[in-house]
Design a protein around this motif. Structure first.
Motif, PDB file in Angstrom:
ATOM      1  N   GLU A   1       5.165  -1.382   9.091  1.00 27.90           N
ATOM      2  CA  GLU A   1       3.833  -2.500   8.102  1.00 27.90           C
ATOM      3  C   GLU A   1       2.515  -2.365   8.623  1.00 27.90           C
TER       4      GLU A   1
ATOM      5  N   ILE B   1       2.089   2.858   8.830  1.00 32.49           N
ATOM      6  CA  ILE B   1       1.404   3.451   7.942  1.00 32.49           C
ATOM      7  C   ILE B   1       0.247   3.803   7.658  1.00 32.49           C
ATOM      8  N   PRO B   2      -0.200   2.073   7.372  1.00 29.50           N
ATOM      9  CA  PRO B   2      -1.576   2.183   7.582  1.00 29.50           C
ATOM     10  C   PRO B   2      -2.779   2.735   7.913  1.00 29.50           C
TER      11      PRO B   2
ATOM     12  N   ILE C   1      -1.805   4.980  10.063  1.00 27.77           N
ATOM     13  CA  ILE C   1      -2.349   6.319  10.390  1.00 27.77           C
ATOM     14  C   ILE C   1      -2.550   7.154   8.449  1.00 27.77           C
ATOM     15  N   ALA C   2      -1.846   6.622   7.355  1.00 28.83           N
ATOM     16  CA  ALA C   2      -3.321   6.664   6.381  1.00 28.83           C
ATOM     17  C   ALA C   2      -5.077   6.389   6.680  1.00 28.83           C
ATOM     18  N   ILE C   3      -5.560   5.803   7.483  1.00 28.73           N
ATOM     19  CA  ILE C   3      -6.617   5.436   7.762  1.00 28.73           C
ATOM     20  C   ILE C   3      -6.827   6.595   9.127  1.00 28.73           C
TER      21      ILE C   3
ATOM     22  N   ALA D   1      -5.524  10.084   8.649  1.00 29.06           N
ATOM     23  CA  ALA D   1      -5.826  11.050   7.641  1.00 29.06           C
ATOM     24  C   ALA D   1      -6.984  10.442   6.882  1.00 29.06           C
ATOM     25  N   PHE D   2      -7.609   9.941   6.328  1.00 30.34           N
ATOM     26  CA  PHE D   2      -8.442   9.604   5.624  1.00 30.34           C
ATOM     27  C   PHE D   2      -9.980  10.058   6.274  1.00 30.34           C
TER      28      PHE D   2
ATOM     29  N   THR E   1     -10.394  11.412   9.090  1.00 29.46           N
ATOM     30  CA  THR E   1     -10.144  13.021   9.293  1.00 29.46           C
ATOM     31  C   THR E   1     -10.693  13.947   8.260  1.00 29.46           C
ATOM     32  N   CYS E   2     -10.607  13.783   7.288  1.00 32.38           N
ATOM     33  CA  CYS E   2     -10.157  14.559   5.739  1.00 32.38           C
ATOM     34  C   CYS E   2     -11.579  14.426   5.924  1.00 32.38           C
TER      35      CYS E   2
END
Length: 75
Positions: free
Chosen positions: A4, A7-8, A10-12, A14-15, A17-18
């Motif tokens: 829990e 996942i957030p 890794i999402a942060i 990923a965002f 890095t973009c």
């Protein structure tokens, strides 16, 4: 680190890095700000992850054009 939280986190990453790819900066600011705001991980751990991501991004960016750096006399 539980799922829990992972996942957030890794999402942060990923965002951020973009955003880094498009703008050329802000990866560290976005990750550190978001992770601290949501209290997902300690600051020391987050800074190590940011350093690793920046190092990997640099290696990937240089990998494709390393011969150009040598040809231009940069290295």
């Amino acid at each position: 680190m539980g799922l829990e939280t992972l996942i957030p986190f890794i999402a942060i990453i990923a965002f951020a890095t973009c955003v880094q790819t498009v703008t050329g900066f802000a990866l560290g600011m976005i990750v550190m700000g978001a992770v601290t705001a949501f209290e997902l991980a300690p600051i020391a751990f987050t800074s190590v992850v940011i350093s690793a991501v920046v190092l990997i991004n640099g290696v990937v960016a240089i990998k494709g054009s390393f011969h150009q750096l040598l040809m231009n006399g940069t290295l």
